[in-house]
Design a protein around this motif. Structure first.
Motif, PDB file in Angstrom:
ATOM      1  N   MET A   1       0.842  -1.196   0.000  1.00  0.00           N
ATOM      2  CA  MET A   1       0.000   0.000   0.000  1.00  0.00           C
ATOM      3  C   MET A   1       0.875   1.243   0.000  1.00  0.00           C
ATOM      4  N   ASP A   2       0.459   2.181  -0.860  1.00  0.00           N
ATOM      5  CA  ASP A   2       1.239   3.398  -0.958  1.00  0.00           C
ATOM      6  C   ASP A   2       0.324   4.603  -0.870  1.00  0.00           C
ATOM      7  N   TRP A   3       0.985   5.747  -0.650  1.00  0.00           N
ATOM      8  CA  TRP A   3       0.220   6.974  -0.484  1.00  0.00           C
ATOM      9  C   TRP A   3      -0.461   7.410  -1.779  1.00  0.00           C
ATOM     10  N   GLY A   4       0.159   7.145  -2.925  1.00  0.00           N
ATOM     11  CA  GLY A   4      -0.408   7.597  -4.197  1.00  0.00           C
ATOM     12  C   GLY A   4      -1.724   6.926  -4.516  1.00  0.00           C
ATOM     13  N   THR A   5      -1.918   5.699  -4.030  1.00  0.00           N
ATOM     14  CA  THR A   5      -3.165   4.983  -4.313  1.00  0.00           C
ATOM     15  C   THR A   5      -4.202   5.215  -3.234  1.00  0.00           C
ATOM     16  N   GLU A   6      -3.754   5.106  -1.967  1.00  0.00           N
ATOM     17  CA  GLU A   6      -4.692   5.168  -0.858  1.00  0.00           C
ATOM     18  C   GLU A   6      -4.984   6.597  -0.413  1.00  0.00           C
ATOM     19  N   LEU A   7      -4.031   7.493  -0.594  1.00  0.00           N
ATOM     20  CA  LEU A   7      -4.209   8.869  -0.117  1.00  0.00           C
ATOM     21  C   LEU A   7      -4.147   9.858  -1.281  1.00  0.00           C
ATOM     22  N   TRP A   8      -4.796   9.502  -2.404  1.00  0.00           N
ATOM     23  CA  TRP A   8      -4.713  10.329  -3.602  1.00  0.00           C
ATOM     24  C   TRP A   8      -5.359  11.701  -3.416  1.00  0.00           C
ATOM     25  N   ASP A   9      -6.302  11.774  -2.470  1.00  0.00           N
ATOM     26  CA  ASP A   9      -7.003  13.032  -2.270  1.00  0.00           C
ATOM     27  C   ASP A   9      -6.616  13.735  -0.959  1.00  0.00           C
ATOM     28  N   GLN A  10      -5.505  13.304  -0.319  1.00  0.00           N
ATOM     29  CA  GLN A  10      -5.115  13.851   0.986  1.00  0.00           C
ATOM     30  C   GLN A  10      -3.815  14.653   0.872  1.00  0.00           C
ATOM     31  N   PHE A  11      -3.835  15.576  -0.050  1.00  0.00           N
ATOM     32  CA  PHE A  11      -2.636  16.383  -0.273  1.00  0.00           C
ATOM     33  C   PHE A  11      -2.278  17.202   0.968  1.00  0.00           C
ATOM     34  N   GLU A  12      -3.242  17.857   1.578  1.00  0.00           N
ATOM     35  CA  GLU A  12      -2.955  18.675   2.759  1.00  0.00           C
ATOM     36  C   GLU A  12      -2.535  17.820   3.952  1.00  0.00           C
ATOM     37  N   VAL A  13      -3.137  16.626   4.073  1.00  0.00           N
ATOM     38  CA  VAL A  13      -2.751  15.731   5.178  1.00  0.00           C
ATOM     39  C   VAL A  13      -1.293  15.303   5.047  1.00  0.00           C
ATOM     40  N   LEU A  14      -0.912  14.943   3.830  1.00  0.00           N
ATOM     41  CA  LEU A  14       0.475  14.539   3.621  1.00  0.00           C
ATOM     42  C   LEU A  14       1.428  15.712   3.864  1.00  0.00           C
TER      43      LEU A  14
END
Length: 604
Positions: A1-14
């Motif tokens: 699991m990676d951020w690009g797939t699972e957190l594609w819409d969490q730019f501010e969180v990242l």
């Protein structure tokens, strides 16, 4: 699991998470830096503490350094100083390997994070720009469609109007056709713009941003890995010094176990043993007898002719007053009965013929005895004592030890000069055989200087040997006097007579008996009974016949042997008789046998 797939819409969180990770890294670097300052301050305080309690005087000049208690304390201070050095090493390792490296890595991570988020924001801006163009083309298409429909309705209304001219109808139709064509073009442009935006949006969400998020994930994982390694360096810096700190603690324990109370007592004896003989017993003097004695009365040590008995300075004088200072007058010599001779007093009473009453004589005698108590106080030493080259200002035993030390030092210097002379001779021979290596004449001044030093040291050795022999003879003489005096039982005090008449008659008969006998000389009375046997059984300590150095360590566990450390300087007392053993003496005075093969021997 990676951020690009699972957190594609969490730019501010990242963005917040990566910033928190870098802040944590900076906090840890700051913590380690302050920890380093604490370690450095701790080590500095430990070193200041050690410096405060270390002896100020050199070891060779400090008699207290010979006691095991002091040696153990100094060793403990040295171990504490080494411990402080290890704390400084911990601080240095933390400063270099943690603070500097992690601070540098933190700066690199900040630059990389900034680059990734700038790239993500550019992609977002591009996508937003495409969406704006799409919206513009959509609004234009919508406007052109309404205007085309309005133009078509106008042309149709004019076409049905009977009052409208043909030109108006044609113009309306042309306008409707133009508007329809513009609407068609807007439609095509809107469709192309929509297709382009969908393609860019798909690339943004499925390729471009996932790659950026994956890079941020990789960066954050590398940061966490380095931070974990930094956590490990904190414990690793401690573990590196644990063996040495354990040795320091073990050294402290060894120093604690090295305290030897018995040996310290013996060292105190060796340091302060004077070598004087103990004073003899004070004999009882009976003053209850009438003092008007016959001219033959010699109880006060006065000869029959009335003149005070004059005695030369004998051995009893030095033995009875061993603690007196040399720069002060000695007490008067003692009579055979233990009292002072009246003639020896500074203003002493005359002989009984002078007519002084017994109380005056008793007063003078008691005054002459008082300095004996003060003489014991002189054991504390005198600040005004003049130090002499032969150490005659010291007690006999201390004088003998100091002379022996000086003699050993002179012998070592002499041996060093002899070795240097031999080396210069060999060098001169080499120069003579091989002139290109050097001029033989250039060595002559050094050879002459070495010969002069050898002659000077030989004279000093002879001088110290003479002084040492005299000191040893005095020490042996005092030992013999002590043995002889205490071998002889003390004389009991005479009992008082029952009445004055019998006392008078007994006193007269006693005086006649004393006058008829020849009074023994002072030398004969004070000579010890076993003096002639002392000369047979008490051997004079032998002088070293050479010098030797221990090549190896040896533990003298068997009887008659002594232990020695590698490199220890020893005095050669007896050469090897062929059995493989050599008798040596340590600097502490211990003598015993050690293997000959363990020594490098140099004869005087």
């Amino acid at each position: 699991m990676d951020w690009g797939t699972e957190l594609w819409d969490q730019f501010e969180v990242l963005e917040r998470h990566t910033q928190w990770g870098l802040d944590l890294l900076d906090r840890y670097v700051k913590f380690v830096k302050e920890r380093t300052e604490v370690e450095q301050a701790y080590a500095k305080q430990l070193r200041s503490l050690v410096k405060k309690y270390l002896p100020k005087r050199p070891t060779k000049d400090d008699p207290e350094s010979k006691f095991s208690q002091q040696q153990s304390f100094v060793q403990i201070l040295q171990e504490v100083n080494d411990f402080a050095g290890q704390r400084e090493l911990v601080a240095e390792n933390l400063s270099v390997r943690v603070c500097l490296e992690l601070a540098k890595y933190s700066q690199e991570m900040k630059q990389e994070r900034k680059m990734h988020f700038q790239e993500g924001r550019r992609a977002q801006q591009q996508l937003e720009g495409g969406f704006k163009q799409l919206e513009n083309s959509k609004r234009k298409f919508e406007r052109d469609c309404r205007e085309a429909e309005k133009a078509a309705q106008t042309a149709e209304r004019l076409d049905q109007d009977i009052n409208a001219t043909k030109a108006d109808v044609e113009k309306a139709k042309q306008q409707a056709h133009l508007r329809s064509h513009m609407a068609e073009e807007s439609k095509n442009e809107y469709a192309a713009q929509l297709q382009r935006f969908n393609r860019d949006q798909a690339h943004f969400y499925f390729s471009q941003m996932p790659q950026i998020f994956d890079k941020l994930q990789d960066m954050d994982e590398r940061r966490a890995t380095h931070l974990g390694a930094g956590y490990g360096l904190l414990s690793e810096a401690e573990l590196q010094v644990v063996p040495i700190i354990a040795k320091c603690l073990e050294g402290m324990k060894v120093a604690a176990d090295a305290v030897d109370a018995k040996n310290d007592s013996q060292v105190l004896i060796e340091l302060h043993k004077s070598g004087f003989a103990r004073p003899g017993d004070v004999e009882f003097e009976d003053f209850s007898q009438p003092m008007n004695r016959a001219p033959s009365d010699s109880s006060l040590g006065t000869p029959s002719d009335g003149r005070p008995e004059l005695r030369g300075p004998g051995r009893s004088r030095a033995k009875r007053w061993p603690f007196g200072k040399k720069n002060k007058p000695r007490p008067p010599p003692l009579s055979p009965l233990g009292g002072p001779l009246p003639s020896a007093l500074p203003n002493g009473p005359p002989s009984p013929r002078s007519g002084l009453d017994p109380l005056a004589i008793l007063s003078e005698i008691s005054k002459s005895v008082k300095p004996r108590l003060a003489s014991f106080r002189s054991l504390r030493g005198s600040r005004g004592t003049v130090v002499t080259e032969d150490f005659s200002h010291l007690p006999p035993e201390q004088q003998r030890k100091r002379l022996q030390q000086q003699l050993e030092e002179r012998n070592r210097e002499l041996q060093k000069e002899v070795d240097q002379r031999e080396a210069l001779k060999k060098m001169k021979d080499v120069y003579e055989k091989t002139p290109q290596m050097g001029d033989p004449a250039s060595l002559e001044p050094r050879i002459t200087e070495t010969l002069n030093n050898i002659e000077r040291l030989k004279l000093e050795v002879q001088k110290y040997e003479t002084w040492l022999a005299e000191a040893e003879s005095r020490v042996l003489s005092n030992r013999g006097d002590t043995l002889g005096r205490h071998a002889r039982p003390p004389d009991p005090p005479a009992s008082a007579p029952p009445d004055s008449s019998s006392s008078s008659s007994n006193s007269g008969s006693q005086r006649n008996k004393e006058s008829s006998e020849e009074p023994p000389s002072e030398e004969g009375q004070d000579a010890p009974i076993y003096t002639e046997f002392d000369e047979d059984f008490e051997e004079e300590p032998a002088s070293p016949i050479g010098h030797c150095v221990a090549i190896y360590h040896f533990e003298g566990s068997s009887e008659g042997t002594i232990s020695m450390a590698e490199g220890e300087d020893l005095s050669l007392m007896e050469e090897d008789k062929g059995d493989g053993w050599t008798r040596v003496r340590r600097k502490q005075g211990d003598e015993g046998y050690v293997p000959t093969s363990y020594l490098r021997v140099t004869l005087n």
